[in-house]
Write a protein that holds these residues in place. Structure first.
Motif, PDB file in Angstrom:
ATOM      1  N   LEU A 150      23.341 -17.539 -31.348  1.00  0.00           N
ATOM      2  CA  LEU A 150      22.438 -18.181 -32.297  1.00  0.00           C
ATOM      3  C   LEU A 150      21.100 -18.549 -31.666  1.00  0.00           C
ATOM      4  O   LEU A 150      20.216 -19.066 -32.343  1.00  0.00           O
ATOM      5  CB  LEU A 150      23.091 -19.439 -32.879  1.00  0.00           C
ATOM      6  N   SER A 151      20.962 -18.308 -30.372  1.00  0.00           N
ATOM      7  CA  SER A 151      19.731 -18.658 -29.669  1.00  0.00           C
ATOM      8  C   SER A 151      19.077 -17.386 -29.160  1.00  0.00           C
ATOM      9  O   SER A 151      19.472 -16.833 -28.127  1.00  0.00           O
ATOM     10  CB  SER A 151      20.047 -19.597 -28.497  1.00  0.00           C
ATOM     11  N   ARG A 152      18.074 -16.906 -29.898  1.00  0.00           N
ATOM     12  CA  ARG A 152      17.452 -15.633 -29.555  1.00  0.00           C
ATOM     13  C   ARG A 152      15.937 -15.758 -29.478  1.00  0.00           C
ATOM     14  O   ARG A 152      15.324 -16.541 -30.200  1.00  0.00           O
ATOM     15  CB  ARG A 152      17.832 -14.552 -30.570  1.00  0.00           C
ATOM     16  N   TRP A 215      32.897 -21.516 -43.283  1.00  0.00           N
ATOM     17  CA  TRP A 215      34.206 -21.748 -43.874  1.00  0.00           C
ATOM     18  C   TRP A 215      34.136 -22.024 -45.374  1.00  0.00           C
ATOM     19  O   TRP A 215      35.005 -21.587 -46.127  1.00  0.00           O
ATOM     20  CB  TRP A 215      34.896 -22.922 -43.177  1.00  0.00           C
ATOM     21  N   SER A 216      33.122 -22.758 -45.808  1.00  0.00           N
ATOM     22  CA  SER A 216      33.085 -23.169 -47.215  1.00  0.00           C
ATOM     23  C   SER A 216      32.498 -22.110 -48.139  1.00  0.00           C
ATOM     24  O   SER A 216      32.960 -21.942 -49.270  1.00  0.00           O
ATOM     25  CB  SER A 216      32.291 -24.468 -47.368  1.00  0.00           C
ATOM     26  N   GLU A 217      31.480 -21.383 -47.660  1.00  0.00           N
ATOM     27  CA  GLU A 217      30.780 -20.443 -48.532  1.00  0.00           C
ATOM     28  C   GLU A 217      30.733 -19.015 -47.986  1.00  0.00           C
ATOM     29  O   GLU A 217      30.146 -18.136 -48.604  1.00  0.00           O
ATOM     30  CB  GLU A 217      29.342 -20.925 -48.768  1.00  0.00           C
ATOM     31  N   GLY A 218      31.303 -18.805 -46.817  1.00  0.00           N
ATOM     32  CA  GLY A 218      31.222 -17.489 -46.201  1.00  0.00           C
ATOM     33  C   GLY A 218      29.834 -17.165 -45.687  1.00  0.00           C
ATOM     34  O   GLY A 218      29.522 -16.000 -45.399  1.00  0.00           O
ATOM     35  N   GLN A 219      28.994 -18.196 -45.542  1.00  0.00           N
ATOM     36  CA  GLN A 219      27.622 -18.006 -45.076  1.00  0.00           C
ATOM     37  C   GLN A 219      27.549 -18.279 -43.575  1.00  0.00           C
ATOM     38  O   GLN A 219      27.106 -19.339 -43.131  1.00  0.00           O
ATOM     39  CB  GLN A 219      26.673 -18.927 -45.846  1.00  0.00           C
ATOM     40  N   TRP A 220      27.991 -17.316 -42.774  1.00  0.00           N
ATOM     41  CA  TRP A 220      27.992 -17.493 -41.331  1.00  0.00           C
ATOM     42  C   TRP A 220      26.567 -17.389 -40.802  1.00  0.00           C
ATOM     43  O   TRP A 220      25.807 -16.517 -41.219  1.00  0.00           O
ATOM     44  CB  TRP A 220      28.904 -16.454 -40.679  1.00  0.00           C
ATOM     45  N   PRO A 221      26.174 -18.297 -39.921  1.00  0.00           N
ATOM     46  CA  PRO A 221      24.769 -18.388 -39.503  1.00  0.00           C
ATOM     47  C   PRO A 221      24.308 -17.195 -38.688  1.00  0.00           C
ATOM     48  O   PRO A 221      25.092 -16.555 -37.975  1.00  0.00           O
ATOM     49  CB  PRO A 221      24.728 -19.673 -38.674  1.00  0.00           C
ATOM     50  N   SER A 222      23.018 -16.927 -38.802  1.00  0.00           N
ATOM     51  CA  SER A 222      22.380 -15.851 -38.045  1.00  0.00           C
ATOM     52  C   SER A 222      21.224 -16.431 -37.240  1.00  0.00           C
ATOM     53  O   SER A 222      20.589 -17.399 -37.664  1.00  0.00           O
ATOM     54  CB  SER A 222      21.831 -14.775 -38.991  1.00  0.00           C
ATOM     55  N   PRO A 223      20.926 -15.857 -36.081  1.00  0.00           N
ATOM     56  CA  PRO A 223      19.786 -16.341 -35.293  1.00  0.00           C
ATOM     57  C   PRO A 223      18.484 -16.158 -36.049  1.00  0.00           C
ATOM     58  O   PRO A 223      18.248 -15.115 -36.667  1.00  0.00           O
ATOM     59  CB  PRO A 223      19.835 -15.464 -34.042  1.00  0.00           C
ATOM     60  N   GLY A 224      17.653 -17.188 -36.056  1.00  0.00           N
ATOM     61  CA  GLY A 224      16.364 -17.115 -36.716  1.00  0.00           C
ATOM     62  C   GLY A 224      16.400 -17.252 -38.216  1.00  0.00           C
ATOM     63  O   GLY A 224      15.351 -17.231 -38.864  1.00  0.00           O
TER      64      GLY A 224
END
Length: 372
Positions: A150-152, A215-224
């Motif tokens: 997550l750190s790019r 987990w709640s919305e299937g919105q897994w984080p992306s860098p930036g």
């Protein structure tokens, strides 16, 4: 009266996670006996730069402790520890799972002679699981838990973090928390326990927001692409005309509106597209030097500060007034440096930092223990 006065700790750890944990215990009054290899001791003693006979890293992390040099692979030498093991309140170790068992120093063995012992094992991946025996370091734990991803940087490549987050935030701090909980629990039950501290496991709470979104919305984080990873102009690092950087975090509307007013951008002129809005703000900030903006933001609530280097940070008037670096360590050559500030309130800390121990300086405790 220090909170941990009278608590005896045997520290079999080296390098950073365990020594940082036992430093905090020592600062709160515990007696920490550092168990080291004869001849060389903790590997960190040999690091550079030096502060006296040992490295400055070792000196910062091991102040106020005692040192016993003993060959744990020798049955005769190992037997000399027995009385200390019977009397200890806490034991800290960070070998791979199974090593202490082979030395006859595992929790099950020691609990039979000292059922009140709180035995804290700090490892990369914990005592069980497919990765338990895998060799790794801080960077590896960050990579495998998703934090590094997550750190790019601007080129899309993960950025090397300047802090050893897993060692300290995933290892040392959770170890101290659980040791204190175990000590409190022991007052009720009279029994010790085995604490399994996994540095990798303990990184996930740092990313609670990403876990919740996934987990709640299937919105897994992306860098930036997330609030704290660079998707918004309200949480950004902006370059000034003199090559310095501002860390801007005016997230709430009240801060954001003041920020826009001070940089002379009207809200209705700001693009609704976040990427374009970031470019608009960056273009304005880049027109003036850092000093100009700091003066502009002075005494205004905009949550925007200069990105300081470490030398500037320790010289900041706020930290000086707080007395953060006023405690002094001295080496045997007359030099002195500030002691490492620790997250223990002054109410519980020793008033004068003691020096780090000379290797084996407290071996007499083994002899005295046998005589007693």
């Amino acid at each position: 009266m220090q909170a941990l006065k009278g608590i005896k700790v045997l520290d079999f750890s080296t390098l950073l996670p365990g020594p940082m944990a036992t430093l905090l215990l020592a600062e709160a009054g515990a007696e920490v006996l550092k168990i080291e290899r004869p001849g060389s001791g903790d590997e960190m003693r040999g690091y550079t730069p030096k502060f006296g006979s040992d490295s400055v890293n070792f000196s910062l992390l091991n102040r106020g402790k005692k040192s016993i040099a003993i060959d744990l692979k020798s049955e005769e030498e190992r037997a000399r520890l027995d009385l200390l093991l019977r009397d200890a309140d806490v034991l800290v170790e960070q070998f791979r799972p199974g090593v202490m068992h082979r030395l006859g120093l595992d929790y099950e063995t020691l609990a039979r002679i000292n059922p009140r012992l709180i035995y804290c094992s700090i490892t990369g991946y914990g005592q069980t699981g497919p990765l338990a025996q895998v060799a790794a370091h801080d960077l590896n734990y960050l990579a495998e838990t998703g934090m590094l991803g997550l750190s790019r940087g601007a080129d899309g490549a993960p950025v090397l973090p300047p802090a050893l987050i897993a060692d300290i935030g995933g290892g040392a701090y959770p170890a101290v928390m659980n040791i204190l909980l175990a000590l409190q629990n022991r007052t009720h039950t009279g029994q010790g326990c085995h604490l399994d501290i996994s540095m990798a496991d303990n990184l996930f709470p740092f990313m609670y927001w990403g876990l919740g979104n996934g987990w709640s919305e299937g919105q897994w984080p992306s860098p930036g692409a997330e609030l704290v990873t660079g998707s918004t102009p309200r949480y950004q690092i902006y370059r000034t005309s003199d090559g310095r950087y501002l860390a801007a975090a005016p997230l709430e509307d009240k801060f954001w509106h003041t920020f826009l007013e001070l940089i002379n951008i009207r809200q209705d002129a700001l693009s609704k597209d976040d990427a374009e809005a970031i470019r608009q703000v960056a273009a304005v900030i880049a027109q003036q030097p850092a000093r100009y903006w700091l003066e502009k933001f002075k005494d205004r609530d905009v949550c925007t500060v200069l990105v300081a280097d470490l030398k500037e940070a320790v010289q900041h008037p706020h930290f000086i007034e707080r007395g953060l670096f006023q405690e002094i360590l001295k080496d045997g050559e007359g030099r002195s440096i500030p002691a490492l500030p620790v997250p223990i309130c002054a109410l519980f800390r020793q008033s004068v930092p003691a020096a780090s121990p000379v290797l084996g300086e407290s071996n007499k405790l083994l002899v005295e223990g046998q005589k007693s």
